[in-house]
Motif scaffolding. Structure first.
Motif, PDB file in Angstrom:
ATOM      1  N   GLU A  14      -0.504   3.434   0.235  1.00  0.00           N
ATOM      2  CA  GLU A  14      -1.760   2.386   0.673  1.00  0.00           C
ATOM      3  C   GLU A  14      -2.106   1.670  -0.378  1.00  0.00           C
ATOM      4  O   GLU A  14      -2.837   0.672  -0.148  1.00  0.00           O
ATOM      5  CB  GLU A  14      -2.737   3.067   1.646  1.00  0.00           C
ATOM      6  N   GLY A  15      -2.228   1.990  -1.529  1.00  0.00           N
ATOM      7  CA  GLY A  15      -2.353   1.195  -2.878  1.00  0.00           C
ATOM      8  C   GLY A  15      -3.938   1.220  -3.133  1.00  0.00           C
ATOM      9  O   GLY A  15      -4.252   0.665  -4.328  1.00  0.00           O
ATOM     10  N   SER A  16      -4.756   1.882  -2.324  1.00  0.00           N
ATOM     11  CA  SER A  16      -6.170   2.006  -2.930  1.00  0.00           C
ATOM     12  C   SER A  16      -6.300   2.878  -4.185  1.00  0.00           C
ATOM     13  O   SER A  16      -5.279   3.576  -4.554  1.00  0.00           O
ATOM     14  CB  SER A  16      -6.995   2.483  -1.816  1.00  0.00           C
ATOM     15  N   VAL A  17      -7.330   2.703  -4.887  1.00  0.00           N
ATOM     16  CA  VAL A  17      -7.467   3.163  -6.133  1.00  0.00           C
ATOM     17  C   VAL A  17      -8.826   3.795  -6.543  1.00  0.00           C
ATOM     18  O   VAL A  17      -9.893   2.810  -6.101  1.00  0.00           O
ATOM     19  CB  VAL A  17      -7.225   1.968  -7.249  1.00  0.00           C
ATOM     20  N   ARG A  33      -5.596  -4.306  -3.358  1.00  0.00           N
ATOM     21  CA  ARG A  33      -5.970  -2.820  -3.517  1.00  0.00           C
ATOM     22  C   ARG A  33      -7.575  -2.376  -3.624  1.00  0.00           C
ATOM     23  O   ARG A  33      -8.286  -3.016  -3.925  1.00  0.00           O
ATOM     24  CB  ARG A  33      -5.494  -2.383  -5.076  1.00  0.00           C
ATOM     25  N   THR A  34      -7.743  -1.632  -2.453  1.00  0.00           N
ATOM     26  CA  THR A  34      -9.104  -1.082  -2.118  1.00  0.00           C
ATOM     27  C   THR A  34      -9.677  -0.576  -3.158  1.00  0.00           C
ATOM     28  O   THR A  34      -9.171   0.290  -3.847  1.00  0.00           O
ATOM     29  CB  THR A  34      -9.226  -0.481  -0.596  1.00  0.00           C
ATOM     30  N   GLU A  93      -0.665   6.093  -3.799  1.00  0.00           N
ATOM     31  CA  GLU A  93       0.504   5.596  -3.428  1.00  0.00           C
ATOM     32  C   GLU A  93       0.630   5.211  -1.954  1.00  0.00           C
ATOM     33  O   GLU A  93       0.451   6.265  -1.180  1.00  0.00           O
ATOM     34  CB  GLU A  93       1.770   6.214  -4.211  1.00  0.00           C
ATOM     35  N   VAL A 117      -4.439   6.317  -8.398  1.00  0.00           N
ATOM     36  CA  VAL A 117      -3.871   5.350  -7.468  1.00  0.00           C
ATOM     37  C   VAL A 117      -3.247   6.205  -6.143  1.00  0.00           C
ATOM     38  O   VAL A 117      -2.333   6.923  -6.415  1.00  0.00           O
ATOM     39  CB  VAL A 117      -2.644   4.508  -8.018  1.00  0.00           C
ATOM     40  N   ASP A 169     -10.875  -5.749  -3.158  1.00  0.00           N
ATOM     41  CA  ASP A 169      -9.910  -6.157  -4.055  1.00  0.00           C
ATOM     42  C   ASP A 169     -10.085  -5.967  -5.606  1.00  0.00           C
ATOM     43  O   ASP A 169     -10.891  -6.627  -5.921  1.00  0.00           O
ATOM     44  CB  ASP A 169      -9.783  -7.709  -4.001  1.00  0.00           C
TER      45      ASP A 169
END
Length: 261
Positions: A144-147, A185-186, A142, A140, A197
């Motif tokens: 920007e939250g993309s995974v 989250r991308t 942190e 993850v 999402d």
């Protein structure tokens, strides 16, 4: 103009932090090829690389050329993600961290669940997501939250669980962990295009797995509790091209192990 997936031999920026270099190794299990992810904080030169890919000299040279590589992370053990590690380390001098000690280089550090890796202006949270393989791990980003999901969630299609150390119970729990991360989250997958999402896609994956489990249960009722993997595939996977049945057998073997436990 930003190129669209699949874009071979070029760096494609996907988010403010994450860019991808697609390896030219398409196939049944790799889809369009392996995604090597390059993470760089705004304004920084050094980067973190996730999954250098196979031992493809041209690909490894292209990835190594994107900037000083401070750290390399591995999502899981499969050769299309790890085969180029030693050459990549020669090119970059980067330490390599992975769950499996076999793939660690220039460090003894693993990837404990929940660790926050702070490197070259980035904050990357480790989320263990076993199931596709025992060592499967997501990251993850942190802020920007993309995974980065490795092969736990792909850009298209569904994930095959490795019949040697994959586990359906683990995989279902991993999907629920990804769903619990929340919306917006991308998805930055190991193969295929990025997706907008994670929660929606992970829920679709979970629903699909539960539907297949119901179909396998029904097949066992019809064929008998001791039915073979092949007979279950022929009974359940009538909607899948027969050329893909050997791949389906891996998934069914894992499903039967889960149900028979």
């Amino acid at each position: 103009m930003t190129p669209a997936h699949p874009a071979y031999a070029q760096l494609r920026q996907v988010t403010d932090i994450a860019a991808v270099m697609l390896e030219d190794n398409p196939g049944m299990m790799t889809l369009d090829g392996t995604n090597t992810w390059i993470l760089r904080a705004p304004g920084r030169e050094e980067c973190v690389v996730v999954d250098p890919g196979e031992a493809d000299e041209e690909h490894l040279l292209r990835v190594a050329s994107v900037g000083p590589v401070a750290l390399t992370l591995i999502t899981h053990r499969h050769g299309d993600h790890t085969g180029g590690i030693d050459r990549f380390v020669e090119l970059t001098g980067s330490p390599v961290r992975s769950v499996d000690p076999k793939f660690r280089r220039r460090t003894d550090a693993g990837l404990p669940d929940g660790e926050l890796i702070e490197e070259v202006g980035l904050a990357i949270r480790v989320l263990r997501t076993p199931g596709h393989t025992l060592d499967s791990t997501s990251f993850v980003i942190e802020g920007e939250g993309s995974v980065l999901t490795g092969d736990t969630i792909l850009g298209r299609g569904t994930t095959v669980l490795d019949s040697t150390d994959g586990d359906l119970g683990d995989y279902l729990a991993s999907l629920r962990s990804l769903i619990d991360l929340g919306t917006g989250r991308t998805v930055l997958p190991g193969h295929g295009p990025d997706l907008p999402d994670l929660q929606t896609v992970a829920q679709q994956y979970l629903d699909h797995r539960e539907d297949r489990l119901d179909q396998v249960r029904a097949a066992l009722e019809a064929l008998g509790a001791d039915a073979s993997v092949r007979s279950v595939v022929e009974h359940v996977y009538t909607d899948v091209d027969e050329k893909l049945w050997p791949v389906a057998e891996q998934s069914v073997r894992v499903q039967l192990d889960y149900l028979r436990r």
